[in-house]
Design an enzyme around this catalytic site. Structure first.
Site, PDB file in Angstrom:
ATOM      1  N   ALA A  28       0.810  -1.222   0.000  1.00  0.00           N
ATOM      2  CA  ALA A  28       0.000   0.000   0.000  1.00  0.00           C
ATOM      3  C   ALA A  28       0.843   1.271   0.000  1.00  0.00           C
ATOM      4  CB  ALA A  28      -0.939  -0.001   1.208  1.00  0.00           C
ATOM      5  N   ASP A  29       2.105   1.148  -0.386  1.00  0.00           N
ATOM      6  CA  ASP A  29       2.969   2.338  -0.419  1.00  0.00           C
ATOM      7  C   ASP A  29       3.856   2.273  -1.659  1.00  0.00           C
ATOM      8  OD1 ASP A  29       4.023   4.734   0.454  1.00  0.00           O
ATOM      9  OD2 ASP A  29       5.494   3.808   1.789  1.00  0.00           O
ATOM     10  N   MET A  30       3.210   2.194  -2.809  1.00  0.00           N
ATOM     11  CA  MET A  30       3.929   1.926  -4.060  1.00  0.00           C
ATOM     12  C   MET A  30       4.358   3.213  -4.764  1.00  0.00           C
ATOM     13  SD  MET A  30       4.198  -1.352  -4.386  1.00  0.00           S
ATOM     14  CE  MET A  30       4.339  -1.819  -6.087  1.00  0.00           C
TER      15      MET A  30
END
Length: 260
Positions: A28-30
Site C-alpha cells: 500500500a505504499d507503491m
C-alpha cells in the site's frame, strides 16, 4: 539500459492486481522510491518492490465489491452498479435503485469522453466512493487505502508507458475473480466443501425427525409441524441425490485416470 519500459509498466499493474484479487493482501505504499529494477543478467528488467511497512488486506466481500463495480462501470451498466450495492447490503435496503443509478451515471459517464486507455481506475473508484457516501454507504478503510495505492500504480505505470491500458490489463483479473465466485467452478467448490457436512448430517436426520414426532404436539402447531416434516423429507431426498452425484464425480476423477 535495455529495460523494456512498457513491459515493466504492465508487470507493475499485473503484480498489483494479482495481490488484490488472488492474495487479498497488497503493498500500500507503491511510490517510485519503493520500486527497484533488477539489472543483473539473470533477472534483468524484473520489477522489485521494497518496504512493506504499509500493507492492505481485502476480504472476499471487498474483492467482490471491486470486481462487480469495475466490470459494470466499464460496461457502462450503471443500473448494475446501483443494484449490486443494494443486493449486497452495502447500501441501505430502502435505497432507491433508480436514484442511485442516476447519481452514478452523472459522475461516471463524463469519464468516457476520453479514450478507454486513458481512464484512471483510481479516479473511477474515488468518484464511486463519493457517490456511494451520499446514499449512506460506508466505505471500508481498506478500500480507501486501495484506491490511493491504485492512483500511485497508475501514475507510475503511465510515466513508464503513456499508452498503458489499465482496463486491458485488469479485465482478465476481474473476470477470473467473478468466474471463480459465481461460475461453475464456484458451485463445484461449494458442493465439495459442504459434502462432508451433508454426509455427517444425513444419518442423523431420521432419528431427529422421529424424536420430534414423538414429542407431544399442541393442536395449534400440528399443521405447521406436518408441513415441516414434508419439507424435511424433500430436502433429505435432494441431499441424498447430491451426495450420490458428488460421490460418483469424485470416484470418476480418482479412478478415471487409473482406468485410462
Amino acid at each position: 539500459a535495455g529495460i523494456d519500459l512498457p513491459a515493466l509498466s504492465r508487470a507493475g499493474v499485473e503484480i498489483f492486481f494479482t495481490q488484490v484479487f488472488r492474495d487479498g493482501f497488497f503493498h500500500a505504499d507503491m511510490h517510485p522510491g519503493n520500486i527497484f529494477i533488477a539489472t543483473d543478467p539473470e533477472h534483468h528488467g524484473r520489477y522489485i518492490a521494497l518496504d512493506f511497512g504499509i500493507v492492505g488486506t481485502l476480504t472476499d466481500t471487498d474483492k467482490n465489491y471491486l470486481a462487480q463495480n469495475f466490470l459494470a462501470f466499464f460496461q457502462r451498466d450503471y443500473k448494475r452498479v446501483a443494484t449490486a450495492h443494494i443486493e449486497a447490503g452495502w447500501a441501505p435496503p430502502d435505497t432507491r435503485a433508480d436514484e442511485f443509478e442516476a447519481a452514478v451515471r452523472a459522475v461516471c459517464e463524463p469519464i468516457f469522453d476520453r479514450p478507454l486507455h486513458e481512464i484512471s481506475f483510481g479516479r473511477v473508484l474515488l468518484r464511486l466512493f463519493q457517490t456511494s457516501r451520499r446514499f449512506n454507504v460506508e466505505i471500508q478503510p481498506q478500500l480507501v487505502m486501495l484506491q490511493k495505492t491504485l492512483l500511485n500504480i497508475e501514475g507510475l505505470g503511465r510515466q513508464l508507458d503513456p499508452n498503458l491500458d489499465l482496463w486491458k490489463t485488469a479485465k482478465p483479473f476481474l473476470e477470473r475473480w467473478m468466474n471463480e465466485q459465481v461460475g461453475r467452478r464456484a458451485f463445484r467448490r461449494g458442493v465439495e466443501q459442504e459434502a462432508p457436512n451433508w454426509a455427517r448430517m444425513l444419518p442423523q436426520l431420521p432419528r431427529l425427525v422421529h424424536q420430534a414426532l414423538a414429542r407431544p404436539v399442541a393442536p395449534e402447531v400440528a399443521p405447521q409441524l406436518a408441513k415441516l416434516v414434508r419439507t424435511q423429507r424433500q430436502q433429505n431426498r435432494l441431499l441424498a441425490i447430491i451426495v450420490v452425484l458428488l460421490t460418483a464425480l469424485l470416484l470418476s476423477q480418482y479412478f478415471g485416470p487409473q482406468l485410462g
